[in-house]
Design a protein around this motif. Sequence first.
Motif, PDB file in Angstrom:
ATOM      1  N   SER A   1      -4.736  -2.497   4.161  1.00  0.00           N
ATOM      2  CA  SER A   1      -5.677  -3.609   4.226  1.00  0.00           C
ATOM      3  C   SER A   1      -6.719  -3.457   5.323  1.00  0.00           C
ATOM      4  O   SER A   1      -7.708  -4.191   5.328  1.00  0.00           O
ATOM      5  CB  SER A   1      -4.909  -4.916   4.431  1.00  0.00           C
ATOM      6  OG  SER A   1      -4.178  -4.882   5.656  1.00  0.00           O
ATOM      7  N   GLU A  17      -7.499  -3.061 -10.673  1.00  0.00           N
ATOM      8  CA  GLU A  17      -6.336  -2.358 -10.127  1.00  0.00           C
ATOM      9  C   GLU A  17      -5.002  -3.004 -10.489  1.00  0.00           C
ATOM     10  O   GLU A  17      -4.051  -2.309 -10.893  1.00  0.00           O
ATOM     11  CB  GLU A  17      -6.456  -2.247  -8.600  1.00  0.00           C
ATOM     12  CG  GLU A  17      -7.555  -1.339  -8.112  1.00  0.00           C
ATOM     13  CD  GLU A  17      -8.885  -2.054  -7.969  1.00  0.00           C
ATOM     14  OE1 GLU A  17      -9.872  -1.422  -7.541  1.00  0.00           O
ATOM     15  OE2 GLU A  17      -8.944  -3.266  -8.293  1.00  0.00           O
ATOM     16  N   SER A  59       0.832  -1.202   0.000  1.00  0.00           N
ATOM     17  CA  SER A  59       0.000   0.000   0.000  1.00  0.00           C
ATOM     18  C   SER A  59       0.867   1.253   0.000  1.00  0.00           C
ATOM     19  O   SER A  59       0.612   2.202  -0.748  1.00  0.00           O
ATOM     20  CB  SER A  59      -0.934   0.003   1.213  1.00  0.00           C
ATOM     21  OG  SER A  59      -1.771  -1.130   1.214  1.00  0.00           O
ATOM     22  N   ARG A 115     -21.004  -3.886  -2.725  1.00  0.00           N
ATOM     23  CA  ARG A 115     -20.067  -3.157  -3.552  1.00  0.00           C
ATOM     24  C   ARG A 115     -20.316  -3.540  -4.989  1.00  0.00           C
ATOM     25  O   ARG A 115     -20.925  -4.566  -5.269  1.00  0.00           O
ATOM     26  CB  ARG A 115     -18.617  -3.469  -3.165  1.00  0.00           C
ATOM     27  CG  ARG A 115     -18.263  -4.941  -3.366  1.00  0.00           C
ATOM     28  CD  ARG A 115     -16.855  -5.230  -2.864  1.00  0.00           C
ATOM     29  NE  ARG A 115     -16.451  -6.591  -3.136  1.00  0.00           N
ATOM     30  CZ  ARG A 115     -16.760  -7.624  -2.355  1.00  0.00           C
ATOM     31  NH1 ARG A 115     -17.460  -7.414  -1.268  1.00  0.00           N
ATOM     32  NH2 ARG A 115     -16.373  -8.842  -2.663  1.00  0.00           N
ATOM     33  N   HIS A 121     -10.648  -1.315   3.043  1.00  0.00           N
ATOM     34  CA  HIS A 121     -11.682  -1.796   2.123  1.00  0.00           C
ATOM     35  C   HIS A 121     -11.399  -3.181   1.557  1.00  0.00           C
ATOM     36  O   HIS A 121     -11.984  -3.554   0.548  1.00  0.00           O
ATOM     37  CB  HIS A 121     -11.842  -0.798   0.976  1.00  0.00           C
ATOM     38  CG  HIS A 121     -12.307   0.548   1.415  1.00  0.00           C
ATOM     39  ND1 HIS A 121     -13.598   0.799   1.813  1.00  0.00           N
ATOM     40  CD2 HIS A 121     -11.647   1.731   1.551  1.00  0.00           C
ATOM     41  CE1 HIS A 121     -13.730   2.072   2.161  1.00  0.00           C
ATOM     42  NE2 HIS A 121     -12.556   2.664   2.012  1.00  0.00           N
ATOM     43  N   GLY A 122     -10.536  -3.949   2.172  1.00  0.00           N
ATOM     44  CA  GLY A 122     -10.249  -5.292   1.689  1.00  0.00           C
ATOM     45  C   GLY A 122      -8.795  -5.647   1.928  1.00  0.00           C
ATOM     46  O   GLY A 122      -7.911  -4.788   1.838  1.00  0.00           O
ATOM     47  N   ALA A 159      -7.307  -4.440  -3.530  1.00  0.00           N
ATOM     48  CA  ALA A 159      -7.969  -3.497  -2.628  1.00  0.00           C
ATOM     49  C   ALA A 159      -6.957  -2.561  -1.985  1.00  0.00           C
ATOM     50  O   ALA A 159      -7.228  -1.364  -1.814  1.00  0.00           O
ATOM     51  CB  ALA A 159      -8.755  -4.257  -1.559  1.00  0.00           C
ATOM     52  N   CYS A 160      -5.795  -3.088  -1.620  1.00  0.00           N
ATOM     53  CA  CYS A 160      -4.745  -2.245  -1.035  1.00  0.00           C
ATOM     54  C   CYS A 160      -4.257  -1.216  -2.047  1.00  0.00           C
ATOM     55  O   CYS A 160      -4.027  -0.046  -1.710  1.00  0.00           O
ATOM     56  CB  CYS A 160      -3.583  -3.112  -0.558  1.00  0.00           C
ATOM     57  SG  CYS A 160      -3.966  -4.130   0.894  1.00  0.00           S
ATOM     58  N   ALA A 189      -5.958  -0.005  -4.484  1.00  0.00           N
ATOM     59  CA  ALA A 189      -7.025   0.977  -4.652  1.00  0.00           C
ATOM     60  C   ALA A 189      -6.987   2.027  -3.551  1.00  0.00           C
ATOM     61  O   ALA A 189      -7.137   3.229  -3.812  1.00  0.00           O
ATOM     62  CB  ALA A 189      -8.384   0.271  -4.670  1.00  0.00           C
ATOM     63  N   THR A 190      -6.779   1.605  -2.300  1.00  0.00           N
ATOM     64  CA  THR A 190      -6.701   2.585  -1.208  1.00  0.00           C
ATOM     65  C   THR A 190      -5.465   3.457  -1.356  1.00  0.00           C
ATOM     66  O   THR A 190      -5.498   4.651  -1.017  1.00  0.00           O
ATOM     67  CB  THR A 190      -6.672   1.900   0.164  1.00  0.00           C
ATOM     68  OG1 THR A 190      -5.471   1.128   0.318  1.00  0.00           O
ATOM     69  CG2 THR A 190      -7.876   0.982   0.357  1.00  0.00           C
ATOM     70  N   ARG A 216     -10.524  -7.781 -10.775  1.00  0.00           N
ATOM     71  CA  ARG A 216     -10.562  -6.379 -10.393  1.00  0.00           C
ATOM     72  C   ARG A 216      -9.570  -5.625 -11.278  1.00  0.00           C
ATOM     73  O   ARG A 216      -8.536  -6.175 -11.666  1.00  0.00           O
ATOM     74  CB  ARG A 216     -10.192  -6.198  -8.914  1.00  0.00           C
ATOM     75  CG  ARG A 216     -11.298  -6.572  -7.957  1.00  0.00           C
ATOM     76  CD  ARG A 216     -10.970  -6.172  -6.538  1.00  0.00           C
ATOM     77  NE  ARG A 216     -10.734  -4.744  -6.374  1.00  0.00           N
ATOM     78  CZ  ARG A 216     -10.968  -4.060  -5.260  1.00  0.00           C
ATOM     79  NH1 ARG A 216     -11.466  -4.680  -4.215  1.00  0.00           N
ATOM     80  NH2 ARG A 216     -10.710  -2.762  -5.178  1.00  0.00           N
TER      81      ARG A 216
END
Length: 503
Positions: free
Chosen positions: A452, A76, A22, A200, A455-456, A461-462, A464-465, A74
Amino acid sequence: MTVRPVPAQHAPHVAVVGGGVSGLAAAHRLRARLGPAATITVLEQRDRVGGVLHTVDLAGVPFDVGAEAFLARRPEMPLLLGELGLAGAQVHPTGATASLRVNGRTTALPGATLLGVPTSAARLDGLLSAPGLAAVAAEPGRAAALGARGGHGAGRPAARTVRRRDRRPARRPAAGRGLRGPGRHARPAAHDPRSRCGPRRGSPVAHGGGRRGHRAASEAAAVVRGAPARPTPVFGALAGGYRTLLDALSDAAAADVRLGTTVRDLQRRETGWRLVLGPTTAPETLDVDAVVLAVPAPAAARLLAAVAPVAARAAAEIELASSVVVALAYRPTDAAVLPPTSGALVATGEPLSVKAFTHSTNKWAHLSPDGLVRLRASLGRFGEAATLQVDDAVLVHRARADLAALTGITAEPVAAHVQRWGGGLPQYGVGHLDRVRTIEDGLPAGLAVAGSALHGVGVPACVATARAAAERLVAHLTTQRREADAPGPRGRMGAWPASTTTS
């Protein structure tokens, strides 16, 4: 005390606290948006970057002992790999299917599932009782009624819904087991919120819930940014392990990465932020324009306590679970009895120490270039950290004993590696979405969070954040620069951002 001020008449200086995927993805995005003149400093407490992504050499082959794969449907990760020139390094699993250990026997995991949750085409014979199967058959109507009452996404524990499908206690472990994977989630279903599964975009709940919703979500999952539906692989990995991604992110971010550096305090300044680093006996301060916190929830809570107390209290409520991965390599003749499956999930309540085995060389064709058989065992469930506080040799012994019970393999491995993840798995309890909203809404300008705990736990997901955190800071710094430049051309941040794209 050493002070590192932001250079005068220079582009902005951003600190990223945490060098996991992340943090590195946030640094990469910041570099792309702020341009080459910006100063980006990554502060990592460990002696390496990557966080819970870690690739080791297992008998001479790169082998991931943290996360091993990502959700390829996904957008990302495909987008990020393309940006880094790694699209060609992506690999997908073989056609090997998984199995389930429940009620003392190993059986095939039902087909036609979406992330372990059965669709309408799944065969559940032998896993559920007759009343349970009848309840599943009535699921579409019950799911529609539940949705009409506002039941979905309300934060109700999943096990409550699972138990309503099958009242026989002996079956509950089998039903609850499919809700979490071997490495991602360790929390029992009894504490697991339905809100964690949605709603979601692309989720079963978003398609109406129930088995019908899972079928629709399965079809919709193949559509990425408007592309026509097609049978694309669900999961992906990197041929050289996650170290390939971490190295590429580090190079592209062109950041000043400081390993072995503890951030002890975060202070707000009149313009910007001050971080207090290092031991109390020799503290150092670092003054920056903006900060990304890409650290576990407890660390984020500690750093936010003085500057964003409401967000800090919400972060402190996110619990963590510990886990261990035991990686093993065998000669082909010693592992000849290994089933041709991709692995086995172990139901809660089984008399085994592991929660899952991944038959890695069956699942990933690239992991056996020398013919050796490689696999990994996952140990540790939420609330069972004490069982992991033993020597590495004991953990290897437990993994081997369970492997023998499940497959009959008793030979000595040619290589073994034990990887401990203390507090490595955030647990999404009831009300998690509200906690995350409180954290994100409670941050002052110039501060963002990623990781993490939000949002996941999956890598996409990481990422994306991380990108969202970077964009938040770019927007703040852009506004700050415009305000500084308004009276005249004396703004100290220079000519940036280098690009205005947000894709």
